[in-house]
Design a protein around this motif. Sequence first.
Motif, mmCIF file in Angstrom:
data_model
loop_
_atom_site.group_PDB
_atom_site.id
_atom_site.type_symbol
_atom_site.label_atom_id
_atom_site.label_comp_id
_atom_site.label_asym_id
_atom_site.label_seq_id
_atom_site.Cartn_x
_atom_site.Cartn_y
_atom_site.Cartn_z
ATOM 1 N N ASN A 131 1.747 -4.932 -6.838
ATOM 2 C CA ASN A 131 0.514 -5.275 -6.936
ATOM 3 C C ASN A 131 -0.083 -5.944 -8.177
ATOM 4 O OD1 ASN A 131 0.789 -4.325 -4.158
ATOM 5 N ND2 ASN A 131 -0.278 -2.601 -4.777
ATOM 6 N N SER A 135 -4.723 7.131 -11.877
ATOM 7 C CA SER A 135 -4.492 6.061 -12.668
ATOM 8 C C SER A 135 -2.767 5.825 -12.324
ATOM 9 C CB SER A 135 -4.572 6.591 -14.123
ATOM 10 O OG SER A 135 -3.274 6.985 -14.615
ATOM 11 N N LEU A 136 -2.366 4.644 -12.390
ATOM 12 C CA LEU A 136 -0.981 4.172 -12.218
ATOM 13 C C LEU A 136 -0.074 4.979 -13.171
ATOM 14 C CD1 LEU A 136 -1.465 0.596 -11.146
ATOM 15 C CD2 LEU A 136 -0.875 2.608 -9.683
ATOM 16 N N ILE A 153 -4.153 -6.868 -12.131
ATOM 17 C CA ILE A 153 -3.753 -5.805 -10.953
ATOM 18 C C ILE A 153 -4.712 -6.036 -9.848
ATOM 19 C CG2 ILE A 153 -3.731 -3.230 -10.789
ATOM 20 C CD1 ILE A 153 -3.326 -2.967 -13.810
ATOM 21 N N ASN A 173 -6.047 -4.042 -7.547
ATOM 22 C CA ASN A 173 -6.089 -2.237 -7.591
ATOM 23 C C ASN A 173 -6.597 -1.757 -6.228
ATOM 24 O OD1 ASN A 173 -6.438 0.068 -9.013
ATOM 25 N ND2 ASN A 173 -8.525 -0.215 -9.752
ATOM 26 N N ILE A 174 -5.657 -1.420 -5.416
ATOM 27 C CA ILE A 174 -5.761 -0.684 -4.141
ATOM 28 C C ILE A 174 -5.252 0.517 -4.055
ATOM 29 C CG2 ILE A 174 -6.088 -3.123 -2.831
ATOM 30 C CD1 ILE A 174 -3.146 -2.500 -2.021
ATOM 31 N N ASP A 184 0.890 -1.247 0.151
ATOM 32 C CA ASP A 184 -0.064 0.218 -0.061
ATOM 33 C C ASP A 184 0.863 1.149 0.054
ATOM 34 O OD1 ASP A 184 0.944 -0.282 2.602
ATOM 35 O OD2 ASP A 184 -1.141 -0.223 3.596
ATOM 36 N N GLU A 244 -12.687 4.529 -9.219
ATOM 37 C CA GLU A 244 -14.161 4.250 -8.784
ATOM 38 C C GLU A 244 -14.199 4.923 -7.319
ATOM 39 O OE1 GLU A 244 -11.850 0.403 -8.201
ATOM 40 O OE2 GLU A 244 -12.173 1.509 -9.950
ATOM 41 N N SER A 245 -13.023 5.209 -6.664
ATOM 42 C CA SER A 245 -13.142 5.868 -5.421
ATOM 43 C C SER A 245 -13.832 7.246 -5.704
ATOM 44 C CB SER A 245 -11.738 6.050 -4.932
ATOM 45 O OG SER A 245 -10.935 5.163 -4.701
ATOM 46 N N TYR A 305 -2.054 7.278 -5.244
ATOM 47 C CA TYR A 305 -2.977 6.601 -6.190
ATOM 48 C C TYR A 305 -4.238 6.111 -5.590
ATOM 49 C CZ TYR A 305 -5.099 2.945 -9.163
ATOM 50 O OH TYR A 305 -6.108 2.336 -9.614
ATOM 51 N N TYR A 306 -5.348 6.556 -6.044
ATOM 52 C CA TYR A 306 -6.532 5.889 -5.629
ATOM 53 C C TYR A 306 -7.178 5.216 -6.862
ATOM 54 C CZ TYR A 306 -6.403 8.559 -1.229
ATOM 55 O OH TYR A 306 -6.076 8.811 0.011
ATOM 56 N N PRO A 307 -7.799 4.075 -6.721
ATOM 57 C CA PRO A 307 -8.913 3.352 -7.815
ATOM 58 C C PRO A 307 -9.857 4.497 -8.325
ATOM 59 C CG PRO A 307 -8.390 1.821 -6.083
ATOM 60 C CD PRO A 307 -8.044 3.075 -5.578
#
Length: 138
Positions: free
Chosen positions: A41, A116-117, A53, A55-56, A21, A75-76, A71-73
Motif C-alpha cells: 500500500n 500504527s503499521l 502511504i 492509509n487504509i 486490504d 484518525e478512525s 490495522y486501522y488508520p
Amino acid sequence: MKIHELICPQCGNAQQVEVRDSLNVTVDPNLRNRLFNADINIFTCESCNHKAIINIPLLYHDMNRRYCVQYYPPESIEDDKFMDQFTTDGKWSFRDIPEIVNNDLNYMGDPHIVFSLFDMIQYIKFRDRLYDISERKK
C-alpha cells in the motif's frame, strides 16, 4: 488485492496502483517480507516519483500460527461510526459481522487491533517469536 486508479497529490498524474486490504501470509508468505520492507500500500508516482502511504485498514492473517492483526488508520478513533463496531473492552461487537462458526478460525473474530503499521509489525514479530519458541520446546 485490488487495482485502483489514484491521483498523485504532488503532480496530479493518474495511475493504476495495487491496493491490499488484507494479507494472508499462509497463502503468500512473501507478503510478510513486503510488509516489513514497507512495500505494501505504497503509492509511487510514475511521473514525479512522489511516495505516499495508502492509509487504509489492513488485516494481517497467519492461518498456520492462528492469529490476525487488524490495522486501522489512527484518525478512525475520532469516528463515532467506527467506534460503534466495538464493545467497551475493545472487542468487535459482531452486530454487523457474521460470527465465525468454524473452530479453526475462531481467532479471526478477535484480531489484535493496532493504529500504527509499526505496531502491527512489532506485534507480528512478537507472535512469530512466541510461536518459534513453543515449536522448539516440542
